[in-house]
Structures are given as structure tokens and as C-alpha cells.
Scaffold this active site. Structure first.
Site, PDB file in Angstrom:
ATOM      1  N   ASP A 137      13.733  -5.929   2.670  1.00 24.23           N
ATOM      2  CA  ASP A 137      13.149  -6.803   3.685  1.00 24.23           C
ATOM      3  C   ASP A 137      14.073  -7.972   4.042  1.00 24.23           C
ATOM      4  OD1 ASP A 137      10.939  -5.197   3.762  1.00 24.23           O
ATOM      5  OD2 ASP A 137       9.703  -6.475   2.492  1.00 24.23           O
ATOM      6  N   GLY A 138      14.844  -8.465   3.066  1.00 24.66           N
ATOM      7  CA  GLY A 138      15.779  -9.543   3.361  1.00 24.66           C
ATOM      8  C   GLY A 138      16.806  -9.135   4.394  1.00 24.66           C
ATOM      9  N   THR A 188       2.026 -11.318   5.093  1.00 23.99           N
ATOM     10  CA  THR A 188       1.940 -10.613   3.809  1.00 23.99           C
ATOM     11  C   THR A 188       3.052 -11.020   2.857  1.00 23.99           C
ATOM     12  OG1 THR A 188       3.221  -8.756   4.701  1.00 23.99           O
ATOM     13  CG2 THR A 188       0.821  -8.602   4.840  1.00 23.99           C
ATOM     14  N   TYR A 206       5.330 -14.785   1.776  1.00 24.64           N
ATOM     15  CA  TYR A 206       5.070 -16.032   1.056  1.00 24.64           C
ATOM     16  C   TYR A 206       3.657 -16.537   1.321  1.00 24.64           C
ATOM     17  CZ  TYR A 206       6.387 -20.657  -0.849  1.00 24.64           C
ATOM     18  OH  TYR A 206       6.488 -21.810  -1.582  1.00 24.64           O
ATOM     19  N   ASN A 207       3.194 -16.390   2.554  1.00 21.79           N
ATOM     20  CA  ASN A 207       1.843 -16.816   2.916  1.00 21.79           C
ATOM     21  C   ASN A 207       0.788 -16.168   2.026  1.00 21.79           C
ATOM     22  OD1 ASN A 207      -0.279 -17.839   4.967  1.00 21.79           O
ATOM     23  ND2 ASN A 207      -0.568 -15.621   5.020  1.00 21.79           N
ATOM     24  N   LEU A 208       0.913 -14.873   1.795  1.00 25.79           N
ATOM     25  CA  LEU A 208      -0.062 -14.171   0.953  1.00 25.79           C
ATOM     26  C   LEU A 208       0.032 -14.638  -0.498  1.00 25.79           C
ATOM     27  CD1 LEU A 208      -2.237 -12.005   0.612  1.00 25.79           C
ATOM     28  CD2 LEU A 208      -0.414 -10.305   0.368  1.00 25.79           C
ATOM     29  N   SER A 209       1.247 -14.896  -0.971  1.00 25.46           N
ATOM     30  CA  SER A 209       1.417 -15.382  -2.341  1.00 25.46           C
ATOM     31  C   SER A 209       0.748 -16.742  -2.541  1.00 25.46           C
ATOM     32  CB  SER A 209       2.909 -15.494  -2.678  1.00 25.46           C
ATOM     33  OG  SER A 209       3.518 -14.223  -2.648  1.00 25.46           O
TER      34      SER A 209
END
Length: 270
Positions: free
Chosen positions: A59-60, A170, A172-175
Site C-alpha cells: 500500500d505504501g 480503513t 490510520y483512521n480505523l486504528s
């Protein structure tokens, strides 16, 4: 060539045959090996002449490639040679040209971040996933949040805050226990990180045309950094964020496992 978006395909249009590819890869042995094999098998042209950019990694790498070709009109088709690979398709060497030609191209618009640091310097950056503000020291951050010029939260004491696109919801926001957003939703997620006061504030869902202004209170005593995906700016005094609808990137997914399906799967996994 023209790649049809999902809405184009629904109306009966189909993409032209894909013939020319340009490959990018992360620096892992698996990704570099895949790049060599695929370039030898399918041929390779320059990025400027390619019909589609094929990204090999995780993903990066996909985020880096989307940033690189943002606004170019070049669709990006990723295959997972990394770890999580949420933004990538399954890696297979066979029938690549047919897979790419039949894939759906999803348009995405980045967030535009403008930062004023403590010296008064102005910097700008774009984010495909999220803009995040984080405390730089052991002192919690003190933030004032305004939406479209109106103060909505006079003071938030926290470790930081995230403004996320549906594409990044899904990540950093989800974390940080933020909501997962359907990819086509006209929304942004505003999610606090370890809120201390008001302790029960869990964030907000905003229309994607909203402008978010965040003032850092006591910036010298409680310094804060701001990041747009991989770009970080330290010792900020004020951050303004909005979606830039004038800039578009295209990310491609196999029809049988499109982005909507991926996000729905994530919603029912937790």
C-alpha cells in the site's frame, strides 16, 4: 487510451485494449523480481507513453505512485508484492493485459493541506489517505477546530487528530477507532487520537466540501506536527484542510474484488 470508470461501464462503454504498460516496484526482492518477470513478458514503455501504470509492492508504494501520477490521467493498477495490500490486486503473472483492460478505474480526489508553522512559513501538501496532527512531546496537544469558518470545538486536548478520506478510512483512521466510509460517499472522517477533553467526543462525519481549520493552542509549550500521507511538517501553528476536487487520480481494481467490496468486508470484520 481511455479507461472506462465504473459509471462508464454501467452505461455500456468498455475500455479500449490495453497494450502499453509501465512498471514501478518497491525495493523488496519480491517486488523487483516481479517487475523483471512482467516487463520481460509484456514489454515496457515510458511512463508518458503507457496506457496503464502497474505498481508492484504494498500500500505504501501505491500511495507513492498515486501521488506521482496524480492529475496525469494515468490509471494505476497495483499487484500485491508487499504485506497488507489493501489497495492492491492479487499478484498473478498470467493474463495481465486482459485483467487490466477489464478492471474498474476508481477516481479519487486528494486532500489539500496548508500549514502555517510557528515562524510564519506556509507549506502545502496533498494527502490521498489522511491528514494527521500529532503531539511532538509528552505534552498533550490543545487544538481549536473550526468547520467552514465557524468554531465547532473551542478546545480539544488529545494526542492528535485525523482528517480522513474514504480511501484512507480503513488505514490510520480505523486504528484510531474512526468510522469506515464507503468509497463513493461524499464524506470526510474527523477522528480524535486519544481524546482527553472532551473525553467522550468521538469525532465527526463531514461533507467532503467542508473546510477544516485547526489552530494549535500553546504551540511552543505543546508543539504539534502535521502529516499529509508521507509528508511531515513540524512545529505547526495552524492547519487548513479541504478536498481538492480539481485534481483526480485513478486506481484500478479487478471487478470481482472491487474497492466497494473490500471496504464492506472491512466493515464486517471488526
Amino acid at each position: 487510451m481511455t479507461i472506462a470508470t465504473p459509471s462508464d461501464k454501467a452505461s455500456g462503454n468498455t475500455p479500449e485494449k490495453v497494450e502499453k504498460l509501465y512498471f514501478v516496484a518497491s525495493d523488496t526482492p519480491e517486488a523487483l523480481e516481479a517487475r523483471g518477470l512482467l516487463a520481460a513478458r509484456y514489454g515496457e514503455v515510458s511512463a508518458e507513453d503507457a496506457d496503464v501504470i502497474v505498481a508492484l509492492g504494498g500500500d505504501g508504494l501505491m500511495l507513492q505512485t498515486l501521488h506521482r501520477f496524480m492529475g496525469s490521467g494515468k490509471p494505476i493498477y497495483g499487484m500485491n508484492r508487499g504485506s497488507v495490500g489493501f489497495l492492491m490486486n492479487e499478484y498473478r503473472e498470467d493474463d495481465l493485459l486482459q485483467r487490466v483492460a477489464e478492471a474498474d478505474a476508481n477516481p479519487i480526489h486528494p486532500l489539500s493541506m496548508e500549514v502555517v508553522d510557528q515562524s510564519g512559513k506556509i507549506s502545502t501538501a496533498q494527502a490521498i489517505n489522511e491528514v494527521s496532527l500529532l503531539r511532538e512531546t509528552s505534552q498533550a496537544a490543545r487544538l481549536r477546530i473550526s468547520i467552514d469558518g465557524r468554531v465547532r470545538l473551542e478546545e480539544l486536548i488529545c494526542d492528535g487528530i485525523i482528517i480522513s478520506t474514504p480511501a484512507g478510512s480503513t488505514a490510520y483512521n480505523l486504528s484510531a477507532h474512526g468510522p469506515i466510509l464507503p468509497i463513493s460517499s461524499p464524506l470526510l472522517a474527523l477522528t480524535p487520537i486519544s481524546a482527553f477533553r472532551p473525553r467522550r467526543w468521538r469525532g465527526a462525519l463531514l461533507p467532503n466540501h467542508a473546510r477544516v481549520d485547526i489552530d494549535i493552542l500553546e504551540p511552543k509549550k505543546r508543539p504539534v506536527s502535521a502529516s499529509a500521507d508521507h509528508r511531515e511538517i513540524r512545529d505547526v501553528a495552524k492547519v487548513s484542510v479541504h478536498e481538492d476536487g480539481s485534481v483526480e487520480g485513478l486506481i484500478m481494481f479487478d471487478r470481482e474484488h472491487g474497492w466497494d467490496e473490500r471496504i464492506l468486508t472491512e466493515m464486517f470484520r471488526y
